[in-house]
Design a protein around this motif. Structure first.
Motif, mmCIF file in Angstrom:
data_model
loop_
_atom_site.group_PDB
_atom_site.id
_atom_site.type_symbol
_atom_site.label_atom_id
_atom_site.label_comp_id
_atom_site.label_asym_id
_atom_site.label_seq_id
_atom_site.Cartn_x
_atom_site.Cartn_y
_atom_site.Cartn_z
ATOM 1 N N LEU A 1 0.825 -1.205 0.000
ATOM 2 C CA LEU A 1 0.000 0.000 0.000
ATOM 3 C C LEU A 1 0.865 1.262 0.000
ATOM 4 O O LEU A 1 0.546 2.234 -0.687
ATOM 5 C CB LEU A 1 -0.939 -0.008 1.209
ATOM 6 N N LYS A 2 1.943 1.241 0.752
ATOM 7 C CA LYS A 2 2.835 2.405 0.802
ATOM 8 C C LYS A 2 3.914 2.360 -0.279
ATOM 9 O O LYS A 2 4.666 3.316 -0.455
ATOM 10 C CB LYS A 2 3.501 2.494 2.176
ATOM 11 N N HIS A 3 3.999 1.227 -0.991
ATOM 12 C CA HIS A 3 5.029 1.034 -2.017
ATOM 13 C C HIS A 3 6.424 1.168 -1.404
ATOM 14 O O HIS A 3 7.285 1.897 -1.890
ATOM 15 C CB HIS A 3 4.851 2.013 -3.181
ATOM 16 N N GLU A 4 6.609 0.416 -0.329
ATOM 17 C CA GLU A 4 7.891 0.378 0.361
ATOM 18 C C GLU A 4 8.284 -1.073 0.598
ATOM 19 O O GLU A 4 7.424 -1.932 0.829
ATOM 20 C CB GLU A 4 7.830 1.108 1.701
ATOM 21 N N ALA A 5 9.586 -1.346 0.532
ATOM 22 C CA ALA A 5 10.061 -2.706 0.799
ATOM 23 C C ALA A 5 11.412 -2.660 1.485
ATOM 24 O O ALA A 5 12.265 -1.840 1.132
ATOM 25 C CB ALA A 5 10.155 -3.514 -0.492
ATOM 26 N N THR B 1 0.040 -3.987 -8.474
ATOM 27 C CA THR B 1 -0.218 -2.563 -8.197
ATOM 28 C C THR B 1 0.003 -1.687 -9.425
ATOM 29 O O THR B 1 -0.239 -0.479 -9.367
ATOM 30 C CB THR B 1 0.679 -2.066 -7.055
ATOM 31 N N GLY B 2 0.434 -2.294 -10.524
ATOM 32 C CA GLY B 2 0.667 -1.528 -11.749
ATOM 33 C C GLY B 2 1.769 -0.490 -11.596
ATOM 34 O O GLY B 2 1.706 0.580 -12.198
ATOM 35 N N ALA C 1 -3.314 -11.074 -0.492
ATOM 36 C CA ALA C 1 -2.543 -10.411 0.562
ATOM 37 C C ALA C 1 -2.793 -8.909 0.567
ATOM 38 O O ALA C 1 -2.947 -8.296 1.628
ATOM 39 C CB ALA C 1 -1.065 -10.701 0.376
ATOM 40 N N ILE C 2 -2.843 -8.311 -0.608
ATOM 41 C CA ILE C 2 -3.080 -6.866 -0.704
ATOM 42 C C ILE C 2 -4.454 -6.519 -0.171
ATOM 43 O O ILE C 2 -4.639 -5.516 0.534
ATOM 44 C CB ILE C 2 -2.897 -6.386 -2.162
ATOM 45 N N GLU C 3 -5.456 -7.357 -0.469
ATOM 46 C CA GLU C 3 -6.804 -7.115 0.055
ATOM 47 C C GLU C 3 -6.824 -7.241 1.575
ATOM 48 O O GLU C 3 -7.508 -6.471 2.263
ATOM 49 C CB GLU C 3 -7.791 -8.087 -0.579
#
Length: 321
Positions: A164-168, A237-238, A312-314
């Motif tokens: 969701l935050k686009h962090e890893a 997430t495209g 998982a994203i949901e």
């Protein structure tokens, strides 16, 4: 108990829980089993149509014994924080002469000495297996699944990815592969295992429960690295890697930080410690390579990584953690 060559009556502790609900559903779908949910009297859990329920009091083991009489198998799914309950269930199963027990495993490889030494929550599991054998009334089959994929990926602190935050946060280089399973696959594995004949039938000597008596069964959905998970998240997430904030952290340093946090009473430190340990570059998290899996024997399907990542994203969106 059944006098046939198959398990018919299955009792489940945690039948309405995260993984237990999938086990219950899969067992019912076989049409071969009567499923009984073992619950506390105060439980509000809901179960599918066709599930029998028996209420117990953990302070009175005789109620558990009564609930387990006549069962062919007991499946135990408990929270890692449910201290002491499993020993009572194991004793009750012995007193009720339940022939087969699937203890509260559902984890990375607890036959790996390094993992058991470094993850305190795993240290009970070999002791439970030993206790079952010492009691001498039941046989165990421990189902090793790795961590649950969709659940773990939805927790940024666990697999290190925040879709969701686009962090890893990649542990070391993020290329260590671990074996992991989805909840539906865990359910199918239990149903497949308990649908095997007790003794071999026909020419196939491997397709029987006797083969797994007092042993560990390894199943999984995927054996993947953090980079594999991240690439799946990018597709879902495209986004591209340039849209994400990527950091790297030493797996050993992250484990040590989790250990210190846990000593201070921080449960999130426990999560960090436990998950990071399977990504150490010693192969301990990759049981598919070191031990092989029973996927083919249990006729488990090959799953789609992106579909699991989507789930998982949901979950993360709905804040299930």
């Amino acid at each position: 108990m059944s006098s046939s060559n198959h398990i018919e009556k299955v009792a489940i502790v945690g039948a309405g829980g995260n993984s237990g609900s999938y086990m219950t559903k899969a067992l019912l779908e076989t049409g071969k089993h009567t499923v009984t949910a073992i619950t506390r009297a105060e439980s509000n859990s809901k179960f599918p149509e066709g599930v029998e329920t028996k209420q117990v009091n953990y302070e009175d083991v005789s109620t558990i014994v009564d609930a387990l009489r006549g069962q062919d198998a007991l499946v135990i799914t408990l929270s890692v924080f449910a201290h002491g309950q499993q020993e009572k269930l194991i004793q009750a199963a012995a007193d009720a002469n339940v022939p087969w027990v699937l203890p509260n495993e559902w984890s990375p490889d607890t036959d790996n000495a390094g993992l058991v030494k470094d993850i305190g929550a795993f240290q009970e599991k070999p002791k439970i297996r030993e206790k079952i054998q010492q009691l001498g009334k039941s046989s165990y089959i421990s189902v090793v699944t790795g961590f649950w994929y969709e659940w773990s990926l939805s927790i940024p602190l666990a697999y290190g990815i925040d879709s969701l935050k686009h962090e890893a946060t990649l542990f070391d280089e993020g290329d260590v592969r671990i074996s992991t399973s989805t909840w539906p696959q865990v359910g199918r594995a239990v149903a497949g295992l308990l649908s095997l004949p007790l003794q071999p039938e026909g020419d196939d000597k491997d397709r029987c429960l006797e083969r797994f008596r007092n042993g560990l069964v390894y199943v999984n959905s995927f054996t993947v690295s953090q980079k594999d998970m991240l690439e799946s998240a990018l597709r879902l997430t495209g986004t591209t890697i340039d849209d994400w904030k990527i950091t790297k952290e030493s797996s050993s340093a992250r484990y040590d930080a989790g250990l210190e946090a846990m000593k201070g009473g921080d449960r999130m430190g426990f999560v960090k410690l436990m998950y990071t340990r399977v990504f150490f570059p010693d192969g301990s998290g990759n049981f598919e390579q070191s031990k092989g899996t029973a996927n083919e024997l249990l006729e488990l399907p090959k799953e789609d990584l992106d579909e699991a990542t989507k789930a998982a994203i949901e979950m993360q969106k709905n804040s299930l953690w």
